[in-house]
Design an enzyme around this catalytic site. Structure first.
Site, PDB file in Angstrom:
ATOM      1  N   ASN A  20       4.099  -4.999   4.389  1.00 33.34           N
ATOM      2  CA  ASN A  20       3.563  -3.902   3.930  1.00 33.34           C
ATOM      3  C   ASN A  20       4.156  -2.787   4.705  1.00 33.34           C
ATOM      4  O   ASN A  20       3.833  -1.586   4.396  1.00 33.34           O
ATOM      5  CB  ASN A  20       2.408  -3.851   4.730  1.00 33.34           C
ATOM      6  CG  ASN A  20       1.219  -4.746   3.720  1.00 33.34           C
ATOM      7  OD1 ASN A  20       1.284  -5.104   2.739  1.00 33.34           O
ATOM      8  ND2 ASN A  20       0.121  -5.271   4.194  1.00 33.34           N
ATOM      9  N   CYS A  53      -3.412  -8.016  -6.194  1.00 33.25           N
ATOM     10  CA  CYS A  53      -4.690  -8.565  -5.786  1.00 33.25           C
ATOM     11  C   CYS A  53      -5.914  -8.315  -6.564  1.00 33.25           C
ATOM     12  O   CYS A  53      -6.135  -7.265  -6.639  1.00 33.25           O
ATOM     13  CB  CYS A  53      -4.659  -8.715  -4.297  1.00 33.25           C
ATOM     14  SG  CYS A  53      -3.704  -9.657  -3.264  1.00 33.25           S
ATOM     15  N   ARG A  59      -9.258  -0.453  -6.129  1.00 33.93           N
ATOM     16  CA  ARG A  59      -8.396   0.288  -5.245  1.00 33.93           C
ATOM     17  C   ARG A  59      -7.659   1.461  -6.000  1.00 33.93           C
ATOM     18  O   ARG A  59      -6.587   1.337  -6.240  1.00 33.93           O
ATOM     19  CB  ARG A  59      -7.163  -0.653  -4.453  1.00 33.93           C
ATOM     20  CG  ARG A  59      -8.055  -1.702  -3.710  1.00 33.93           C
ATOM     21  CD  ARG A  59      -6.958  -2.171  -2.836  1.00 33.93           C
ATOM     22  NE  ARG A  59      -6.212  -3.512  -3.278  1.00 33.93           N
ATOM     23  CZ  ARG A  59      -5.481  -4.291  -2.728  1.00 33.93           C
ATOM     24  NH1 ARG A  59      -5.157  -4.209  -1.636  1.00 33.93           N
ATOM     25  NH2 ARG A  59      -4.696  -4.985  -3.532  1.00 33.93           N
ATOM     26  N   PRO A  60      -8.588   2.552  -6.168  1.00 36.57           N
ATOM     27  CA  PRO A  60      -8.220   3.676  -7.099  1.00 36.57           C
ATOM     28  C   PRO A  60      -6.826   4.429  -6.442  1.00 36.57           C
ATOM     29  O   PRO A  60      -6.787   4.488  -5.085  1.00 36.57           O
ATOM     30  CB  PRO A  60      -9.350   4.223  -7.394  1.00 36.57           C
ATOM     31  CG  PRO A  60     -10.095   4.002  -5.998  1.00 36.57           C
ATOM     32  CD  PRO A  60      -9.922   2.736  -5.705  1.00 36.57           C
ATOM     33  N   ILE A  61      -6.230   4.981  -7.557  1.00 37.49           N
ATOM     34  CA  ILE A  61      -5.059   5.824  -6.925  1.00 37.49           C
ATOM     35  C   ILE A  61      -5.089   7.262  -7.229  1.00 37.49           C
ATOM     36  O   ILE A  61      -4.335   7.991  -7.220  1.00 37.49           O
ATOM     37  CB  ILE A  61      -3.692   5.296  -7.654  1.00 37.49           C
ATOM     38  CG1 ILE A  61      -3.942   5.225  -9.284  1.00 37.49           C
ATOM     39  CG2 ILE A  61      -3.119   3.826  -7.420  1.00 37.49           C
ATOM     40  CD1 ILE A  61      -2.607   5.322 -10.109  1.00 37.49           C
ATOM     41  N   ASP A  86      -7.174  -7.124   6.339  1.00 38.70           N
ATOM     42  CA  ASP A  86      -6.216  -8.415   5.946  1.00 38.70           C
ATOM     43  C   ASP A  86      -6.209  -9.456   6.851  1.00 38.70           C
ATOM     44  O   ASP A  86      -5.686 -10.624   6.557  1.00 38.70           O
ATOM     45  CB  ASP A  86      -4.929  -7.877   5.815  1.00 38.70           C
ATOM     46  CG  ASP A  86      -4.690  -7.106   4.774  1.00 38.70           C
ATOM     47  OD1 ASP A  86      -5.236  -6.974   3.598  1.00 38.70           O
ATOM     48  OD2 ASP A  86      -3.432  -6.375   4.499  1.00 38.70           O
TER      49      ASP A  86
END
Length: 422
Positions: A23, A118, A123-125, A309
């Site tokens: 990440n 995933c 998980r909007p942008i 996570d």
């Protein structure tokens, strides 16, 4: 297709080398788009997501030369000749959206397919797009693609994120690096991966104030490309946390080499609550697990609080605890898909919305289970280490997206785990 076969393992022992953080590496690879020189990245994890992003840059015209034996790559983006990130690559990984800010900042226009990755909720942008529009971009979404242009270049402005977004912060920091003027990001992510990105940009001629805080001030170069010196990716705190859980669940003493305990405060704190003790040096962590695993209460939140996570791995650990543990997921919906698979192994878990209640002392039995996302995969592996019989974990392409040689690292410390073909 590969799967992992795990048999109940005796106590583990030895050392595990922690890889570079996926990440952290992903935005750092995207950052190379801002460079005028060839960028050298060291301590690069050998995982599928890294290869995907390097392939995306190659498709855009960059020259990428990787030495996986040395965990390094060089990226020459002076040869970029495309500004369209196509669906066939972007669909496999949400982090592909990280090229949006840098391409737009460098070229003034780009097309990026809406991302995949995933399946752990929405998980909007929109936060990325809203911020870029504030910086002067004109954005339209057509036929599954984000079309962005900045006819007069990106301009610095004041941006307030409605919610903390790690990828959004990284994207806007990179866009602001080449913008005209000063950009202030309020409610910025403070994760170590964002901090490293800011530190490297800061060392490359982009003055950034407020690093490690929730307010970042970025002084853009006005379009001047950056000279980026070679650097090494920080160690993967989630990989380290996963192996610490492996030590705790098998009640085994393990030493993690190359780990940074400063990035693992919340994880170490919860493991201490559950009975473990640690010996910590500048580049290693040794876990001294308790014979009795204590129950725990966990709430996932943004860094520096407990990371989402690590939720799945601690849930697996809690199945072996003394008493009832409560785990609340506050960042993503649908991030308890591993629960049904753990239940098939005999775990006593009940779900109520975004809260899992885990009754300990579960006697787990090996069976066939399916990984549903990256971190769920590792939770099933942890459960397999203490389950009676044989556990076969299928769909481990999720695991390969983020863990470098997981089964080999566990084999090296005594786990009975093998990678097999379906």
């Amino acid at each position: 297709m590969d799967y992992l076969q795990i048999k109940k393992s005796p106590k583990l022992h030895g050392e595990i080398k922690i890889s570079g953080a996926k990440n952290a590496a992903l935005p750092l690879i995207a950052m190379s788009i801002l460079a005028k020189n060839i960028v050298t990245i060291k301590n690069l994890p050998h995982v599928a997501d890294i290869k995907t992003l390097l392939k995306l840059l190659s498709n855009l015209g960059a020259e990428c030369s990787s030495s996986w034996e040395n965990y390094s790559t060089t990226i020459n983006t002076s040869t970029l000749n495309q500004t369209k990130a196509t669906y066939d690559i972007v669909k496999t990984m949400r982090a592909s959206i990280l090229v949006l800010g840098p391409i737009l900042a460098r070229f003034g226009h780009c097309e990026v397919s809406l991302p995949g990755g995933c399946a752990i909720g929405q998980r909007p942008i929109d936060l990325h797009l809203k911020a870029l529009e504030q910086m002067g971009a004109v954005i339209n979404i057509e036929a599954g693609y984000i079309h962005a242009i900045a006819p007069d270049g990106l301009k610095g402005c004041n941006i307030i994120f409605d919610k903390i977004t790690v990828t959004g912060t990284a994207n806007i920091v990179m866009a602001a690096a080449l913008a005209k003027g000063v950009t202030t990001i309020t409610n910025a992510a403070r994760e170590p991966e964002v901090v490293q990105l800011c530190e490297i940009l800061n060392a490359s001629g982009v003055k950034i104030e407020g690093i490690e805080t929730a307010v970042l001030t970025i002084h853009g170069t006005g379009g001047e490309l950056l000279e980026i010196a070679p650097f090494s990716v920080i160690p993967d705190r989630i990989e380290a946390g996963t192996y610490l859980c492996a030590g705790a669940i098998t009640k085994s003493e393990l030493t993690l080499k190359g780990a940074n305990a400063k990035h693992l405060g919340a994880v170490l704190s919860k493991l201490e609550e559950m009975g473990s003790k640690f010996t910590i040096t500048d580049d290693s962590i040794t876990i001294h697990p308790s014979k009795i695993i204590k129950h725990v209460k966990i709430v996932t939140q943004e860094y520096p609080a407990f990371p989402t996570d690590m939720q799945a791995q601690f849930l697996a650990l809690a199945t072996q605890a003394d008493g009832t543990s409560i785990i609340e997921e506050r960042l993503f919906e649908n991030r308890f898909m591993h629960v049904s698979e753990l239940q098939r192994m005999g775990a006593d878990i009940s779900l109520n919305g975004n809260v899992a209640t885990v009754n300990g002392h579960s006697k787990l039995s090996g069976t066939d289970v399916m990984a549903t996302d990256l971190r769920a995969s590792s939770a099933l592996v942890l459960a397999g280490l203490v389950a009676d019989g044989i556990t076969d974990v299928h769909r481990i392409y999720h695991l390969d997206r983020g863990y470098d040689s997981l089964e080999k690292k566990l084999q090296n410390v005594g786990a009975d785990i093998s990678r097999l073909k379906e």
